[in-house]
Design an enzyme around this catalytic site. Structure first.
Site, PDB file in Angstrom:
ATOM      1  N   SER A  81       0.801  -1.214   0.000  1.00 29.52           N
ATOM      2  CA  SER A  81       0.000   0.000   0.000  1.00 29.52           C
ATOM      3  C   SER A  81       0.842   1.277   0.000  1.00 29.52           C
ATOM      4  O   SER A  81       1.464   1.602  -0.993  1.00 29.52           O
ATOM      5  CB  SER A  81      -0.967  -0.027   1.177  1.00 29.52           C
ATOM      6  OG  SER A  81      -1.962   0.942   1.019  1.00 29.52           O
ATOM      7  N   ASP A 113       9.133   4.939 -10.844  1.00 30.04           N
ATOM      8  CA  ASP A 113       8.615   5.485 -12.098  1.00 30.04           C
ATOM      9  C   ASP A 113       9.290   6.786 -12.490  1.00 30.04           C
ATOM     10  O   ASP A 113       9.374   7.124 -13.676  1.00 30.04           O
ATOM     11  CB  ASP A 113       7.107   5.699 -12.002  1.00 30.04           C
ATOM     12  CG  ASP A 113       6.321   4.397 -12.133  1.00 30.04           C
ATOM     13  OD1 ASP A 113       6.959   3.326 -12.189  1.00 30.04           O
ATOM     14  OD2 ASP A 113       5.075   4.446 -12.187  1.00 30.04           O
ATOM     15  N   LYS A 120      -1.136  -4.222  -3.117  1.00 33.96           N
ATOM     16  CA  LYS A 120      -2.355  -3.671  -2.535  1.00 33.96           C
ATOM     17  C   LYS A 120      -2.519  -2.250  -3.046  1.00 33.96           C
ATOM     18  O   LYS A 120      -1.837  -1.336  -2.603  1.00 33.96           O
ATOM     19  CB  LYS A 120      -2.267  -3.721  -1.009  1.00 33.96           C
ATOM     20  CG  LYS A 120      -3.614  -3.544  -0.312  1.00 33.96           C
ATOM     21  CD  LYS A 120      -3.928  -2.106  -0.035  1.00 33.96           C
ATOM     22  CE  LYS A 120      -5.213  -1.953   0.737  1.00 33.96           C
ATOM     23  NZ  LYS A 120      -5.549  -0.530   0.981  1.00 33.96           N
TER      24      LYS A 120
END
Length: 536
Positions: A303, A314, A328
């Site tokens: 999470s 990224d 998650k």
């Protein structure tokens, strides 16, 4: 384990499923507020559920509790949606939220249960217990004149007796080695901080390590304080350890990401059926934008941990080392109900900057969902990256054009296998019987005065080596009829020695004594330091 939460008011593979079932219910919250009086939530005029409840209440053969029926119905409804939408009874709500709030009201001690007795391990600095003279090694025999030693009370029961409303008092009867009678202390409860950063310390070559256990309301503040301490010690590179971090507040993860990313970089976006897309960007000059960074994660990183690692990956800001994270990617929103209970409902998905949703499938039911880590283990994924079964073949690209994938967790840039090289029959017996932890506690407890003279873990390690404490531990194991062969010691000896010394140091210096010594056998951390060395 707490999975990233949006607040609204109003290795033991067989254990994985149990641990996650307990931990993952915490969710991942927005910070906002709704109650059942909100105009957006209205009752249906023709409610079959209420009709059924009325019929049961009127005609059922025995007396029924309407509260129990209602709660069972809510639980069943949420259970049919997804694994992270949950109902929290009013009696449990405070206990659920305290770790994420970063504080609770209590007496300010850490304790262990040894031989059915509460033993104080340490007192919180400037906390209520320290202020009135409670010491490490003290035994709590009575609480409010009620005997709690020798009657097999659980840790949970003890905590309930010691916790309470700020400003209230609790009386404890203490057995102290130097005193032949119980000493009574009356402690005034106060707010006690719950730290979400386990440790920060300098490793080799100017490399600072910060280990975050969860993302609470206080995590960003704790993180920046840790950065300040490391800067004073000559911080040049950083390792952010998110292993076993199940998540927490998204805002905390976003704020930390903001320190590493330049102004304008996308950190994360969320989107749901009733919740329009919401983009969160780096907003200011971060203090850590130029610090080389490695993030450690594993299958229990989830999470908010995945939000932070996904944003850094990224944006090509950090190297991710470890194993595939949990997967998650659902956002929960908490709504308080009129009786003080709460519902944490999944209202959106979150996406990494490249557009990845890393939520793993849950269409085959909760049992299958929570057993998925066991399946990874059985498939060999913990040991070989080639064993990873892709859940999403659609590729995405990072800012610099590297391919990344979604659907089932964050894939590391560098894979680190689960280390079992030290496991021997002797090691397995020692662990299953808890012998190392019992010996470490007993030795620390009996030699607390001597060990407390040392201010760093390396001095403790040197002292223990000189006293041949590991040999004493092997003799202790022998007395418990657990014998080590030469092949056992060749395979497990060094690992057990380091763990033993680290646990003894932890009883004296807390995590600042434990983790620096554990570096010697932490394969993932050693690899991270090695990569920092290679990429100077």
């Amino acid at each position: 384990m707490n999975m990233g939460i949006s607040e609204k008011k109003g290795f033991q593979p067989l254990l994985v499923a149990v641990i996650l079932c307990i931990g993952l219910v915490a969710g991942y919250f927005y910070r906002s507020a709704k109650t059942m009086n909100n105009p957006g939530i209205s009752p249906s005029r023709n409610n079959v559920l209420l009709e059924a409840l009325d019929y049961i209440r009127a005609e059922y053969v025995d007396t029924v509790s309407e509260k129990k029926l209602t709660e069972a119905a809510i639980i069943a409804m949420l259970d049919s949606l997804d694994p992270h939408s949950v109902f929290i009874p009013a009696a449990d709500l405070k206990e659920y939220t305290e770790p994420l709030e970063g504080k609770f009201s209590g007496i300010g001690i850490q304790f262990n249960m040894q031989n059915d007795t509460v033993v104080v391990i340490r007192t919180i600095l400037n906390g209520p217990s320290e202020k009135i003279g409670i010491r490490p090694g003290d035994r709590i025999v009575k609480i409010n004149d009620t005997l709690v030693a020798g009657i097999k009370m659980s840790t949970h029961q003890i905590m309930r007796k010691l916790k309470g409303i700020k400003g209230t008092k609790v009386k404890v009867g203490i057995k102290r080695f130097s005193v032949d009678h119980l000493v009574d202390f009356i402690i005034t409860r106060d707010e006690i901080p719950l730290n979400s950063i386990d440790v920060s310390f300098m490793a080799e070559h100017g490399t600072g390590v910060i280990k975050i256990s969860e993302f609470s309301r206080r995590t960003y503040e704790e993180f920046m304080n840790a950065v300040d301490r490391l800067n004073r010690q000559g911080l040049k590179k950083m390792i952010l350890d998110l292993r076993d971090n199940g998540g927490g507040y998204m805002n905390a993860a976003v704020d930390i990401a903001d320190e590493f990313l330049p102004d304008g970089d996308l950190i994360v976006f969320t989107q749901g059926r009733a919740n329009p897309r919401r983009d969160l960007y780096a907003t200011r000059k971060g203090r850590l934008e130029n610090i080389p960074l490695i993030v450690l994660m594993n299958e229990w990183s989830a999470s908010a941990s995945e939000i932070l690692s996904g944003a850094l990956q990224d944006n090509d800001r950090a190297m991710i080392i470890g194993r595939r994270s949990f997967g998650k990617g659902l956002v929960q929103q908490q709504v308080e109900l009129s009786d003080g209970s709460a519902v944490r409902l999944t209202v959106a998905r979150y996406f990494t900057p490249s557009g990845r949703c890393i939520q793993k499938p849950y269409s085959h039911g909760k049992e299958n969902y929570f057993d998925e880590l066991n399946q990874r283990y059985q498939n060999g994924e913990f040991f070989n990256p080639d064993s990873i079964i892709p859940l999403d073949t659609l590729s995405y690209t990072t800012k610099k054009g590297r391919k990344v994938y979604g659907g089932g967790g964050i894939m590391p840039d560098v894979f680190i296998p689960h280390d079992t090289s030290f496991v021997s029959p002797f090691y397995s017996k020692v662990v299953s019987m808890g012998l190392l932890y019992k010996f470490a506690f007993n030795y620390s407890d009996a030699n607390r005065v001597i060990l407390s003279q040392f201010n760093d873990p390396y001095s403790i390690e040197k002292f223990l080596t000189g006293k041949k404490i590991f040999n004493q531990f092997l003799e202790y194991c022998s007395q418990q009829k657990v014998l080590a062969s030469s092949s056992d010691l060749k395979k497990s000896g060094n690992y057990l020695r380091v763990q033993l010394f680290a646990n003894i140091a932890r009883y004296i210096l807390d995590n600042e004594g434990y983790y620096p010594l554990l570096l010697q056998i932490d394969y993932g951390m050693k690899k991270a330091i090695e990569y920092h060395m290679i990429n100077k």
